[in-house]
Motif scaffolding. Structure first.
Motif, short mmCIF file in Angstrom:
data_model
loop_
_atom_site.label_atom_id
_atom_site.label_comp_id
_atom_site.label_asym_id
_atom_site.label_seq_id
_atom_site.Cartn_x
_atom_site.Cartn_y
_atom_site.Cartn_z
N UNK A 1 0.87 -1.28 -0.10
CA UNK A 1 -0.02 0.21 -0.12
C UNK A 1 0.89 1.28 0.03
N UNK B 1 1.59 6.18 4.36
CA UNK B 1 1.38 7.41 4.96
C UNK B 1 2.48 8.32 5.11
N UNK C 1 -15.17 -8.72 11.22
CA UNK C 1 -13.82 -8.59 10.70
C UNK C 1 -13.20 -7.26 10.93
N UNK C 2 -13.90 -6.07 10.13
CA UNK C 2 -13.51 -4.70 10.05
C UNK C 2 -11.96 -4.43 10.07
N UNK C 3 -11.28 -5.36 9.41
CA UNK C 3 -10.03 -5.14 9.35
C UNK C 3 -9.54 -3.91 8.68
N UNK D 1 -11.61 -1.13 8.72
CA UNK D 1 -11.68 -0.02 9.48
C UNK D 1 -10.36 0.19 10.27
N UNK D 2 -9.89 -0.95 10.91
CA UNK D 2 -8.86 -0.81 11.77
C UNK D 2 -7.35 -0.37 11.20
N UNK D 3 -7.28 -0.54 9.74
CA UNK D 3 -6.08 -0.45 9.11
C UNK D 3 -6.12 1.14 8.59
N UNK D 4 -7.20 1.54 8.15
CA UNK D 4 -7.22 2.86 7.18
C UNK D 4 -6.42 4.00 8.26
N UNK D 5 -5.44 4.28 7.65
CA UNK D 5 -4.73 5.58 8.54
C UNK D 5 -5.32 6.96 8.52
N UNK D 6 -6.38 7.08 7.65
CA UNK D 6 -6.79 8.52 7.46
C UNK D 6 -8.45 8.47 7.99
N UNK D 7 -8.83 7.28 8.77
CA UNK D 7 -10.12 7.17 9.23
C UNK D 7 -11.34 7.37 8.23
N UNK E 1 -4.66 0.52 1.78
CA UNK E 1 -3.98 -0.23 2.93
C UNK E 1 -5.20 -1.11 3.21
N UNK F 1 -4.66 -5.24 3.28
CA UNK F 1 -4.96 -6.22 4.72
C UNK F 1 -6.10 -6.93 4.45
N UNK F 2 -6.99 -6.53 3.81
CA UNK F 2 -8.38 -7.32 3.64
C UNK F 2 -7.88 -9.11 3.62
#
Lengths: 376, 301
Positions: A275, A278, A324-326, A328-334, A359, A363-364
């Motif tokens: 990815x 950042x 799962x929401x991986x 959501x957790x990984x997104x650096x920009x929310x 990202x 990560x998915x």
């Protein structure tokens, strides 16, 4: 008088250049200066952008130097030529097939059609590719292209330089005319090998190309718009400027950039591989041709590469009602928030924040195609 | 009372059997000898709190073996500054490593994490790399499969076999150092969630249900000591932030990972029983979740 053998000088010259472009802290500026000396690239840029660039001043300068000293680039300065000169090959074999002139005109015609093939014809670009090999990530396509041009020379010594190199053709032609300045000679059949027929063919093909371009306004348009490195605004401009040197591919810390065959070996961001971090703008700094423009980290974080989209048919949250929401957790920009439907939390992409760093796709856990994917 | 031979033999046999039974429970006896289950230190600086912690345990030599290989699992997973409270505070790491190094003369102090952001940037920006090196330890990013080994998790329902960092088994003393944070998936993350940095294949956790899987992991990966470093806690936009940060100046120490987590959760005004992964961990018998049942020692600086 020979004090130091030529081969030793060549060795230090090549290794010095590889150090400067490949590893040193001055990598960025060295690559830029090096490509600036690439006469074929200078010409290609002014044809593609239809502007007289400042770099073209090197042409009259070279002409003047050639008049005094002969073709110094082919004989001393071209690093690819220096490497080739040290490759053992059959010296006696005679190869009458000498397409360098045709290749040169072919390149010019393609440039007029906005197609840039310097990546597979320009020896300076080959050399940068070689430096990129030492920098970091290795892309096998580039190695294949470069080594082919080297291996050619085992068939006949310096086959590439003498028979094929389009840049060598240009420089040698220039040198021939320049030598006239020095000796005040009239051109003879021996000194200049351009017959009237050849000249006419070349001229006619030029005009044919230009009129073809006017008749069918052709410009490069990618059928599938790929994800480009950050700070690339217009696909067409990028395709014009990129010389496929592979430096961006080699410096990318997450190995996200890959040379894509479908897009003519230009760098494409492949989120499944890596990815766009950042904290990194290495590719924008190193690009020697400014195809990827320099951009600050703060600006890069807001630059839109693409937008992520969730495939609700494969997503674990939507499809299997799993937590799962991986992404959501990984997104650096929310940029990915959640909504709760029937006690199951599901990811939703906020398109106004998402910049397409990839990202989430990276990560998915869904394979081989991620349930969240970045689109241009 | 007259003691007959038969009587004597009967009594001695019963006494012996009792002793042998109790010797099976020896680790629990040692635990009780600390005279507290949970240590909470409030106020002061991270260094002072770590010093108080060792004091409460009667010194580092009493707490952990000497000349040993000490493994640390700090949360150093994100490229954020210490003030953004996404990683453990570097001062805590420094004070801890420094004290262990000076007092117990360890063979090696090695920290590891499988980072979420690029490892080198994370370690540098969080200040943990610098802190641990200054104190004489080292940190590495465990990103290769050969750094892991399979362990069995008999109590697990979802994942009975897991690739876990080799250094945990190799080490003589394993310390889990976590920071309490808001978390987008598990609501809150403290010590048990921090153990996720010890495993290799994290995707499958998300696929099988994260809360259940991390609870199962906590039944098999047992830190010898859990330190919850709540110098700052991240209230929103976790786990990586940047979000709202609260300066709580607290260090929570326990040998029971769930108990430490249960206390840390109260910093967010939450009850541990409402956090799914802590609830599952309690059901699997990881530790005590009810703070009223534990002996809590509070030290205020």
């Amino acid at each position: 008088m020979k004090i130091i053998p030529k081969k030793i000088i060549a060795f230090f010259y090549i290794s010095g250049l590889i150090y400067l472009i490949g590893f040193s802290p001055y990598q960025n500026i060295s690559a830029k200066i090096f490509i600036y000396l690439d006469i074929l690239w200078q010409i290609s840029q002014s044809i593609l952008t239809l502007e007289i660039t400042l770099g073209l001043l090197i042409l009259p300068l070279l002409f003047f130097i050639f008049a005094l000293r002969g073709n110094i680039i082919c004989r001393f300065l071209c690093p690819w030529g220096r490497i080739i000169a040290n490759i053992p090959g059959n010296k006696k074999r005679h190869v009458s097939f000498k397409p360098n002139g045709y290749i040169f005109y072919f390149i010019i015609i393609l440039l007029l059609l906005n197609i840039n093939i310097l990546g597979i014809t320009d020896p300076f670009v080959f050399f940068i590719k070689t430096c990129a090999f030492f920098t970091g990530n290795i892309s096998w396509i580039f190695i294949a292209v470069s080594t082919t041009t080297l291996l050619l020379n085992t068939y006949k010594k310096q086959l590439w330089c003498i028979n094929i190199c389009p840049m060598g053709f240009l420089l040698n032609t220039m040198a021939k005319y320049a030598s006239l300045l020095k000796h005040h000679k009239t051109p003879t059949e021996q000194s200049i090998n351009i017959s009237r027929r050849r000249f006419l063919i070349a001229g006619a093909s030029f005009f044919a190309a230009i009129s073809a371009k006017k008749a069918f306004p052709f410009s490069y348009k990618a059928k599938t718009s790929p994800l480009r490195p950050p700070s690339v605004n217009k696909e067409e401009d990028f395709m014009k400027k990129c010389v496929r040197c592979g430096l961006c591919v080699s410096v990318c810390p997450t190995k996200a950039l890959k040379p894509d065959i479908k897009n003519g070996l230009t760098p494409v961001l492949i989120p499944k591989e890596g990815y766009c971090s950042e904290f990194c703008n290495a590719c924008t700094k190193i690009c020697p041709t400014n195809a990827i423009k320099p951009i600050s980290l703060a600006k890069k974080r807001t630059f839109r590469i693409g937008t992520a989209k969730i495939n609700e048919n494969t997503c674990l949250c939507y499809n299997d009602k799993k937590l799962c929401l991986l992404c959501v957790e990984s997104c650096p920009y929310h940029a990915i928030s959640t909504i709760t439907i029937n006690n199951v939390r599901m990811p939703v992409v906020d398109k106004s924040i998402c910049i397409g760093c990839g990202k989430c796709e990276n990560k998915c856990p869904i394979n081989p195609t991620s349930a969240i994917k970045v689109f241009k | 009372m007259k003691i007959t031979r038969r009587h004597f033999i009967k009594k001695s046999i019963s006494a012996l059997s009792l002793l042998s039974l109790s010797s099976l429970q020896l680790p629990k006896l040692v635990k009780a000898s600390d005279s507290f289950d949970l240590l909470v230190i409030e106020g002061g600086t991270p260094e002072q709190r770590i010093a108080k912690m060792f004091e409460a345990f009667g010194g580092a030599k009493k707490l952990m073996p000497s000349n040993a290989f000490i493994a640390l699992k700090p949360n150093a997973s994100f490229a954020r500054t210490p003030k953004q409270a996404a990683n453990v505070n570097p001062k805590t790491i420094y004070a801890l490593t420094d004290t262990i190094k000076k007092e117990t003369n360890p063979k090696e102090i090695k920290a590891f994490d499988y980072t979420s952001d690029p490892a080198d940037i994370s370690f540098d920006k969080s200040g943990i790399n610098e802190a641990i090196k200054k104190a004489g330890g080292s940190i590495y990013a465990a990103e290769q499969e050969n750094q892991y080994e399979y362990i069995n998790i008999p109590k697990a329902r979802e994942l009975k076999k897991q690739l876990v960092n080799k250094d945990i088994r190799k080490s003589d003393f394993f310390i889990n150092i976590a920071i309490p944070k808001n978390h987008s998936i598990t609501e809150l993350t403290v010590g048990i969630k921090n153990l996720m940095g010890c495993i290799f294949n994290r995707d499958i956790y998300h696929m099988k249900g994260l809360n259940q899987c991390i609870a199962e992991l906590a039944t098999a990966v047992l830190p010898d000591l859990n330190i919850i470093d709540a110098e700052n806690i991240l209230l929103t936009r976790g786990p990586h932030g940047p979000g709202k940060v609260k300066n709580t100046k607290t260090t929570i120490v326990s040998k029971d990972i769930l108990l430490a987590d249960a206390y840390a959760v109260t910093l967010f005004d939450r009850n541990a029983k409402d956090i799914p992964h802590l609830k599952y961990a309690h059901q699997l018998g990881v530790g005590e979740i009810d703070l009223t049942k534990a002996t809590i020692k509070t030290i205020t600086i």
